[in-house]
Design an enzyme around this catalytic site. Structure first.
Site, PDB file in Angstrom:
ATOM      1  N   GLY A 114       0.916  -1.274  -0.032  1.00 29.98           N
ATOM      2  CA  GLY A 114      -0.114  -0.048  -0.071  1.00 29.98           C
ATOM      3  C   GLY A 114       0.849   1.302  -0.087  1.00 29.98           C
ATOM      4  N   GLN A 116       3.081   9.973   1.356  1.00 28.73           N
ATOM      5  CA  GLN A 116       4.344   9.351   1.457  1.00 28.73           C
ATOM      6  C   GLN A 116       5.193   9.743   0.332  1.00 28.73           C
ATOM      7  OE1 GLN A 116       2.571   5.228   2.217  1.00 28.73           O
ATOM      8  NE2 GLN A 116       4.353   5.046   3.418  1.00 28.73           N
ATOM      9  N   CYS A 124       5.824  -0.137   7.286  1.00 28.87           N
ATOM     10  CA  CYS A 124       5.425   0.878   6.415  1.00 28.87           C
ATOM     11  C   CYS A 124       6.622   1.253   5.586  1.00 28.87           C
ATOM     12  CB  CYS A 124       5.141   2.130   7.249  1.00 28.87           C
ATOM     13  SG  CYS A 124       4.344   3.364   6.565  1.00 28.87           S
ATOM     14  N   LEU A 125       6.338   1.721   4.366  1.00 28.87           N
ATOM     15  CA  LEU A 125       7.561   2.055   3.557  1.00 28.87           C
ATOM     16  C   LEU A 125       8.311   3.407   4.155  1.00 28.87           C
ATOM     17  CD1 LEU A 125       6.117   1.299  -0.033  1.00 28.87           C
ATOM     18  CD2 LEU A 125       7.873   0.006   1.333  1.00 28.87           C
ATOM     19  N   HIS A 148      -4.555   1.645   7.654  1.00 23.97           N
ATOM     20  CA  HIS A 148      -3.089   2.025   7.751  1.00 23.97           C
ATOM     21  C   HIS A 148      -3.131   3.108   6.826  1.00 23.97           C
ATOM     22  CE1 HIS A 148       1.466   1.047   8.004  1.00 23.97           C
ATOM     23  NE2 HIS A 148       1.394   1.861   6.811  1.00 23.97           N
ATOM     24  N   GLU A 149      -3.547   2.927   5.613  1.00 26.12           N
ATOM     25  CA  GLU A 149      -3.204   4.292   4.299  1.00 26.12           C
ATOM     26  C   GLU A 149      -4.214   5.324   4.954  1.00 26.12           C
ATOM     27  OE1 GLU A 149      -0.726   3.614   2.860  1.00 26.12           O
ATOM     28  OE2 GLU A 149      -0.473   1.575   3.047  1.00 26.12           O
ATOM     29  N   HIS A 152      -2.389   7.522   7.101  1.00 26.86           N
ATOM     30  CA  HIS A 152      -1.602   8.536   6.639  1.00 26.86           C
ATOM     31  C   HIS A 152      -2.079   9.817   5.974  1.00 26.86           C
ATOM     32  CE1 HIS A 152       2.137   6.278   6.324  1.00 26.86           C
ATOM     33  NE2 HIS A 152       1.964   5.167   5.718  1.00 26.86           N
TER      34      HIS A 152
HETATM   35 CO    CO Z   1       2.402   3.139   5.677  1.00 25.62          CO
END
Ligand code: CO
Length: 172
Positions: free
Chosen positions: A46, A51, A96-97, A138-139, A142
């Site tokens: 995701g 991000q 998470c990236l 989660h997204e 963000h």
């Molecule tokens: Co993330």
């Protein structure tokens, strides 16, 4: 299509507010394609636009991101997503990236209903459970400047953030 740079904790851009998408044009479609490609090369399932420093309410998800066969991939694009219903609780390990070198157990709603628009601006609705539910929560976090580590118990959260901040400084 462009591979985008992903910002990582503790970069303040990850705490910014994002804006709703109001114009559904070619540029938006290109952005979502770049986000998907960036997610695939980064090995994530995701990615939220923030991000990559794009302060818009755009999310891409592909739970089959790891599949080598491109034909097996299942890309999803969510524009202006909003959780309208949630039920139950579930705990799972998240990463998470934008949070390198740490994964942790996080509690989330088990099932959710999300209203959103597709890349053409058409209203959509999805009932999500399991991995899709967790990933969407989660997204969507963000988009509100929230990271999964913000959900850790206070003491653990302090420790983890301190360690990650040190690590980021060392790498800078
Ligand atoms: Co993330």
């Amino acid at each position: 299509m462009t591979i985008l740079e992903i910002y990582t904790f503790p970069d303040p851009i990850l705490r910014q507010k994002t804006e709703a998408v109001t114009i559904f044009n070619h540029e938006l479609a290109e952005t979502t394609q770049s986000m998907l490609e960036t997610m695939y090369v980064s090995g994530g399932i995701g990615l939220a636009a923030i991000q990559a420093g794009i302060l818009k309410q755009i999310i891409v998800i592909d739970l089959k991101s790891g599949e080598e066969e491109i034909s097996l991939r299942e890309p999803h694009v969510f524009i202006n997503p909003e959780i309208v219903k949630e039920s139950g609780t579930t705990v799972s390990e998240e990463g998470c990236l934008s949070v390198i070198e740490f994964r942790g157990e996080i509690e989330r709603a088990e099932k959710i209903t999300v209203e959103y628009q597709n890349v053409r601006g058409e209203a959509q609705k999805m009932d999500a459970e399991d991995m899709m539910s967790i990933c969407l929560q989660h997204e969507i976090d963000h988009l509100n400047g929230v990271l999964f580590i913000d959900h850790l118990p206070v003491l653990k959260q302090k420790m983890v953030k301190k360690r990650l901040t040190k690590l980021a400084k060392a790498e800078a």
